[in-house]
Structures are given as C-alpha cells and as structure tokens.
Enzyme design. Structure first.
Site, PDB file in Angstrom:
ATOM      1  N   LYS A   7      59.352  54.943 -47.717  1.00  0.00           N
ATOM      2  CA  LYS A   7      60.787  54.727 -47.489  1.00  0.00           C
ATOM      3  C   LYS A   7      61.521  55.960 -47.982  1.00  0.00           C
ATOM      4  O   LYS A   7      61.057  56.639 -48.889  1.00  0.00           O
ATOM      5  CB  LYS A   7      61.271  53.502 -48.282  1.00  0.00           C
ATOM      6  CG  LYS A   7      62.585  52.939 -47.792  1.00  0.00           C
ATOM      7  CD  LYS A   7      62.361  51.946 -46.681  1.00  0.00           C
ATOM      8  CE  LYS A   7      63.654  51.422 -46.109  1.00  0.00           C
ATOM      9  NZ  LYS A   7      63.402  50.305 -45.187  1.00  0.00           N
TER      10      LYS A   7
ATOM     11  N   ASP B 264      67.418  52.433 -41.215  1.00  0.00           N
ATOM     12  CA  ASP B 264      67.664  51.324 -42.137  1.00  0.00           C
ATOM     13  C   ASP B 264      69.190  51.312 -42.305  1.00  0.00           C
ATOM     14  O   ASP B 264      69.898  51.807 -41.417  1.00  0.00           O
ATOM     15  CB  ASP B 264      66.913  51.539 -43.475  1.00  0.00           C
ATOM     16  CG  ASP B 264      66.879  50.274 -44.352  1.00  0.00           C
ATOM     17  OD1 ASP B 264      66.079  49.382 -44.074  1.00  0.00           O
ATOM     18  OD2 ASP B 264      67.684  50.177 -45.307  1.00  0.00           O
TER      19      ASP B 264
HETATM   20  P1  NDP Z   1      73.229  48.425 -40.835  1.00  0.00           P
HETATM   21  O1  NDP Z   1      73.656  49.670 -41.501  1.00  0.00           O
HETATM   22  O2  NDP Z   1      73.178  48.361 -39.371  1.00  0.00           O
HETATM   23  O3  NDP Z   1      74.105  47.209 -41.344  1.00  0.00           O
HETATM   24  C1  NDP Z   1      74.183  46.890 -42.689  1.00  0.00           C
HETATM   25  C2  NDP Z   1      75.117  45.714 -42.867  1.00  0.00           C
HETATM   26  O4  NDP Z   1      75.026  45.213 -44.195  1.00  0.00           O
HETATM   27  C3  NDP Z   1      76.557  46.101 -42.659  1.00  0.00           C
HETATM   28  O5  NDP Z   1      77.253  44.996 -42.182  1.00  0.00           O
HETATM   29  C4  NDP Z   1      76.980  46.464 -44.070  1.00  0.00           C
HETATM   30  O6  NDP Z   1      78.366  46.370 -44.290  1.00  0.00           O
HETATM   31  C5  NDP Z   1      76.252  45.429 -44.872  1.00  0.00           C
HETATM   32  N1  NDP Z   1      75.989  45.965 -46.220  1.00  0.00           N
HETATM   33  C6  NDP Z   1      75.285  47.071 -46.536  1.00  0.00           C
HETATM   34  N2  NDP Z   1      75.269  47.285 -47.855  1.00  0.00           N
HETATM   35  C7  NDP Z   1      75.976  46.283 -48.372  1.00  0.00           C
HETATM   36  C8  NDP Z   1      76.314  45.946 -49.694  1.00  0.00           C
HETATM   37  N3  NDP Z   1      75.906  46.701 -50.752  1.00  0.00           N
HETATM   38  N4  NDP Z   1      77.062  44.812 -49.878  1.00  0.00           N
HETATM   39  C9  NDP Z   1      77.454  44.056 -48.810  1.00  0.00           C
HETATM   40  N5  NDP Z   1      77.166  44.347 -47.537  1.00  0.00           N
HETATM   41  C10 NDP Z   1      76.439  45.436 -47.318  1.00  0.00           C
HETATM   42  O7  NDP Z   1      71.793  48.098 -41.471  1.00  0.00           O
HETATM   43  P2  NDP Z   1      70.658  47.115 -40.933  1.00  0.00           P
HETATM   44  O8  NDP Z   1      71.251  45.971 -40.205  1.00  0.00           O
HETATM   45  O9  NDP Z   1      69.623  47.946 -40.286  1.00  0.00           O
HETATM   46  O10 NDP Z   1      70.026  46.605 -42.314  1.00  0.00           O
HETATM   47  C11 NDP Z   1      70.419  45.390 -42.945  1.00  0.00           C
HETATM   48  C12 NDP Z   1      69.286  44.923 -43.857  1.00  0.00           C
HETATM   49  O11 NDP Z   1      68.104  44.719 -43.074  1.00  0.00           O
HETATM   50  C13 NDP Z   1      68.867  45.909 -44.940  1.00  0.00           C
HETATM   51  O12 NDP Z   1      68.458  45.178 -46.082  1.00  0.00           O
HETATM   52  C14 NDP Z   1      67.657  46.605 -44.343  1.00  0.00           C
HETATM   53  O13 NDP Z   1      66.809  47.142 -45.339  1.00  0.00           O
HETATM   54  C15 NDP Z   1      67.016  45.449 -43.617  1.00  0.00           C
HETATM   55  N6  NDP Z   1      66.084  45.796 -42.541  1.00  0.00           N
HETATM   56  C16 NDP Z   1      66.439  46.599 -41.526  1.00  0.00           C
HETATM   57  C17 NDP Z   1      65.531  46.878 -40.510  1.00  0.00           C
HETATM   58  C18 NDP Z   1      65.896  47.686 -39.326  1.00  0.00           C
HETATM   59  O14 NDP Z   1      65.048  47.805 -38.436  1.00  0.00           O
HETATM   60  N7  NDP Z   1      67.095  48.230 -39.216  1.00  0.00           N
HETATM   61  C19 NDP Z   1      64.154  46.359 -40.567  1.00  0.00           C
HETATM   62  C20 NDP Z   1      63.904  45.460 -41.648  1.00  0.00           C
HETATM   63  C21 NDP Z   1      64.839  45.220 -42.607  1.00  0.00           C
HETATM   64  P3  NDP Z   1      79.261  47.725 -44.399  1.00  0.00           P
HETATM   65  O15 NDP Z   1      79.567  48.087 -42.997  1.00  0.00           O
HETATM   66  O16 NDP Z   1      80.429  47.322 -45.198  1.00  0.00           O
HETATM   67  O17 NDP Z   1      78.410  48.744 -45.111  1.00  0.00           O
HETATM   68  O1  2IT Z   2      62.717  47.788 -43.686  1.00  0.00           O
HETATM   69  C1  2IT Z   2      62.184  48.065 -42.603  1.00  0.00           C
HETATM   70  O2  2IT Z   2      61.135  47.524 -42.233  1.00  0.00           O
HETATM   71  C2  2IT Z   2      62.833  49.050 -41.732  1.00  0.00           C
HETATM   72  N1  2IT Z   2      63.917  49.534 -42.068  1.00  0.00           N
HETATM   73  C3  2IT Z   2      62.184  49.492 -40.452  1.00  0.00           C
HETATM   74  C4  2IT Z   2      61.154  50.544 -40.719  1.00  0.00           C
HETATM   75  C5  2IT Z   2      60.551  51.189 -39.512  1.00  0.00           C
HETATM   76  O3  2IT Z   2      59.764  52.116 -39.725  1.00  0.00           O
HETATM   77  O4  2IT Z   2      60.834  50.805 -38.379  1.00  0.00           O
END
Ligand code: NDP
Ligand code: 2IT
Length: 449
Positions: A122, A162
């Site tokens: 990561k 992420d």
């Molecule tokens: P995005 O950046 O697309 O969206 C993040 C969302 O979470 C936004 O709505 C953001 O709000 C909110 N957020 C972020 N930080 C905080 C915080 N400290 N407190 C409150 N709200 C917060 O990210 P993703 O949707 O990709 O990721 C969301 C979660 O999913 C994370 O935990 C990530 O690790 C996990 N994840 C993502 C994957 C992927 O493929 N993208 C795969 C597996 C897990 P704001 O706009 O205010 O920042």
């Molecule tokens: O937390 C996760 O699994 C991710 N942000 C996706 C990682 C990836 O390599 O697609």
C-alpha cells in the site's frame, strides 16, 4: 504471542492503526498456531508483521500561484510470498506510516483470499487533493511518480487507487511512469479503458461488497431484496455499493462525506445516484448539495463532539460502511443493533473498531469483515493485470462473471476456515485464518528470505 505483540508495539509505539490490524489477526489465528507448532518455531508471526520493505520519500511540488509545497510519500511493500506487491495509493491529509502499514498488512490477507497471485502493499501521501486544480494534482502526481517509479513495475509492485486516487490521478501517474521508463506496461490498475483499463474495475469494490452481502444473506436463508441499507461515504465504493443494492432490489437511504451526511427516506434511486456521481466525480462537490437538488432529504452536519455518528441510528436492515477506518465505534455499533441492522458488510478498510466488532459478534449480527467483503476491487485489479499481460480485453460479462465467482469463493472459504477451527459463522475468523495460512505456507516453501 503476547510477547510478540508487545515487541511490535514497543518498536513503533505511535503506529496505533497498524497495532489494531495486527492484534485482530493475531487473536484469530491463535488456534492455527496451536495446531501447527512449526509456525511458532519458524517465527511466522514475527515475519508476517514486518514489511519486506518500507519506502518513504519527499514529494516537492508547486501550486498554481508558484508556492512550493512538500508532502511525504510512502510505499510499504509488505509481503510478496504469493505474487508481486499489489495495493492502492491513498492521498489524504490523515495519511501516516501507521495508516499505510495497516492497509498494507490487511491487503496481504485480502489478496490471498481473492484466489489470484498477488502479494500485498500500500502507498500514498499526506497530500490533500481537495480544492486543488487539475494542474496542481498533475504536478503532484508527477513528482510522486518521479520517485515511486524506481520501486515499482508490472512484475514487482502494481499500485492502484484508494481514497483520493481515482481515474484522474491514475492517468497522471501512469503518464509519468511511461515517460520515465519508456515502457507501456500494466504497472498500475484502475486505468481508463482506452489505454489498458478493465471493464468493471470502477464498479468492482462496491459490486463485490454487495455480492458478498448477498452470499451471507443467502447462507442465512434471506436475500437483499426489499432490505433498507445505510451506506456511508459517497466516493467510488459507496456509489457502486448503492448501484448494486438497487439492481438487486434493495433500498439505500444515506450517503456521507467528511462534512456530514444526507438521509433520504424516499430512497436513493438510480437517477439520484447519477446526480451523486456527477457531483462527487466531475464537479468534486460536497454531499450537502444533494439536498439542494432533492429538498425532501435532510442534511446533518458532522459533529465530532457527539461521540457517535447519527447516520448509524436510522432504522435499517443492513449497513455498508464505505468511507474510512474506525468510522463505526462501540456506540455506533450499539445504535446499529438498536435500529434493527442484522448485517454489516464492510466496503471501507477496517471501518469498525475492535469493540464495535465485539458488539456485532455478541449480538449475532452477520458481520462481513473488510478483507473479505471489499476484496472485489483488488480482485478485478488482478483481472486487469491478467488482461494486460495477454494484451487483450475481456467483455463486461466476462469480468463481472469472474468477480461474482470470486466473491462466492471468498465467502465459502471464510465459512470453511471458520468451521475447521470451531468458529462457525464467524467471517472475521474465517477470513483471517484462510488468508493467513495460504501466505505463511508460501513463505515457508520459499525459505528464510
Ligand atoms: P473515495 O476517495 O472515492 O471516497 C472516499 C469517501 O469517504 C468520500 O466520501 C470521503 O469524503 C469519505 N472520507 C474519506 N476520509 C474520511 C474521513 N476521514 N472521515 C469521513 N469521511 C471520509 O475513496 P474510495 O471510495 O475508493 O474508498 C473508501 C474506502 O474504501 C476506503 O476505506 C478505502 O480504503 C476502501 N477501499 C477502496 C477500494 C477501491 O477500489 N477504491 C477497494 C477496497 C477498499 P470527503 O469527500 O469528505 O473526503
Ligand atoms: O484496499 C484496496 O483493496 C484497494 N484500494 C484496491 C487495491 C487494488 O490494487 O486494486
């Protein structure tokens, strides 16, 4: 075991999130170590909790006004026993080495569950993309990649997105890598379709979460149809979690960002979801603007003094936390149980605190832990790597079919591993045990390296 954990804490006392992730895994794999004395003898716990490599670097960049900024960049290459390091990049001001290490540690076991050959890593930066122009984000990404490019490669380490890293950032990062190395290769996943991306990768994490939730419900003799769901976040994972819930006949009534949340009692339908996609992905606005467009919904400002998040108090059947780590504390877990929630399926990484998880397990809530439930994202990243290696692209049905199959397989793997150790129905134990055993056996096969 206590000694090993104490030493990890003593070595890096400030890495609270990393300790939290390690503690959960260590506790649940205890019976595996009891049954396999050679694991203790060969120090597998000590080895699996120490990153193979930690890279930290300076990221200098210039804003549109000519002001110079310095951020910190990270890549933690945690474990490569079953494949090249694989895992996302997070750009958020809260990023520290502890956050990246916990995410890399989780990623090792998650990737192991996917059935594909990917190690765990990561990375990211404490850079805050919010309010920055495209050209500022581009200069930041180029500076970040100027260093990162020395450490990654399609057979070495393959980053992706992420929090704060989506299609725009992956584009700028890829462009710089290509220029520096003079090679067009699958070094990043989450690429746009026309230059090597995979269909379904944007949807994969959210869709996968809902496939996993459906498997859990089916196993319990229920289905997602007609169920009301609370979703937090409004980014990539939240949006596609909502989309798949709608496709399977469920209802979604909340979205949030770090400023607050919206509650729409009428339900967020596909048209409203399209508005949220535009708002968050194109206009990069705030979720409160949802209520300007749909005035029947209410907006509640975040209040850190409150000690709990009122989003988790609304009456519902299911909850899919999709924002960030530790967003559900003990009080939130109690509130969820009180409001009727019978299933919690984690889209975000480690969104529930240890005491919240205990409440779910004590109360018999169906609890789908992040390493299993959100593995669909990295699984389709693995499929993107496979397509890149073959220099061809699979159609949508092929990728989505494989995603669905992988989520089914992760579900059954969790069930079987938990049952093997007498913890029937405990998905957390099942995910940790199955993920762990595969990785440590591969490490042992490969000797002391
Ligand atoms: P995005 O950046 O697309 O969206 C993040 C969302 O979470 C936004 O709505 C953001 O709000 C909110 N957020 C972020 N930080 C905080 C915080 N400290 N407190 C409150 N709200 C917060 O990210 P993703 O949707 O990709 O990721 C969301 C979660 O999913 C994370 O935990 C990530 O690790 C996990 N994840 C993502 C994957 C992927 O493929 N993208 C795969 C597996 C897990 P704001 O706009 O205010 O920042
Ligand atoms: O937390 C996760 O699994 C991710 N942000 C996706 C990682 C990836 O390599 O697609």
């Amino acid at each position: 075991m206590e000694q090993i954990f104490s030493r990890i804490v003593q070595r890096d006392p400030e890495q609270k999130e990393f300790h939290q992730a390690v503690h959960e895994v260590m506790e649940t794999v205890r019976p595996v170590l009891d049954r396999n004395p050679e694991y203790r003898q060969l120090a597998v716990l000590e080895r699996v909790t120490e990153p193979e490599r930690v890279i930290m670097f300076r990221v200098p960049w210039m804003d549109d006004q000519g002001q110079v900024h310095v951020n910190r960049g990270f890549r933690v290459e945690m474990n490569s026993a079953i494949g090249p390091y694989k895992g996302g990049l997070r750009f958020h001001p809260s990023v520290t080495l502890s956050i990246i290490k916990f995410l890399a540690f989780e990623q090792v076991f998650k990737n192991s569950l996917t059935t594909l050959h990917m190690g765990g890593g990561k990375g990211g930066s404490d850079f805050n993309p919010k309010g920055r122009t495209d050209s500022e984000v581009m200069r930041f990404c180029q500076s970040f990649m100027a260093e990162l490019s020395r450490h990654i490669g399609p057979n070495t380490d393959v980053p992706a997105g992420d929090i704060g890293v989506g299609a725009r950032e992956i584009g700028y990062l890829f462009g710089m890598y290509k220029k520096l190395r003079n090679e067009f290769t699958g070094v990043l996943t989450g690429k746009s379709l026309s230059w090597g991306g995979s269909l379904i990768r944007p949807e994969a994490t959210g869709y996968g979460v809902v496939y996993f939730a459906s498997e859990m419900l089916t196993y319990a003799g229920e289905s997602i149809e007609g169920k009301t769901c609370l979703v937090s976040g409004s980014g990539n994972v939240a949006q596609y979690t909502c989309e798949k819930i709608l496709q399977l006949g469920g209802r979604v009534v909340t979205f949030s960002d770090s400023s607050g949340y919206v509650f729409d009692e009428e339900g967020i339908d596909q048209e409203k979801l399209e508005f949220v996609k535009q708002l968050k992905n194109i206009r990069r606005g705030r979720i409160r603007e949802y209520c300007d467009k749909y005035p029947q919904a209410v907006y509640i400002e975040a209040d850190p003094e409150l000690g709990y998040n009122p989003l988790w108090t609304h009456k519902a059947d299911c909850a899919m936390p999709s924002a960030t780590q530790n967003e559900i504390n003990e009080q939130d877990a109690k509130n969820l149980v009180r409001s009727g929630v019978r299933l919690v399926c984690e889209g975000a990484n480690m969104p529930s605190t240890p005491s919240a998880i205990n409440i779910f397990l004590e109360e018999g809530v169906l609890y789908g832990p992040s390493k299993a439930a959100n593995a669909g994202g990295v699984a389709v990243s693995g499929l993107e790597m496979a397509q890149n290696s073959m220099r061809l692209s699979w159609p949508r049905e092929e990728v989505e079919g494989r995603l669905k199959q992988i989520m089914k397989s992760i579900h059954i793997t969790c069930i079987d591993a938990a049952a093997e150790y007498g913890m029937d129905g405990n998905y957390m134990a099942g995910a940790n045990i199955a993920g762990f055993v595969k990785v440590v056996n591969a490490m042992l096969d490969q000797g002391l390296v």
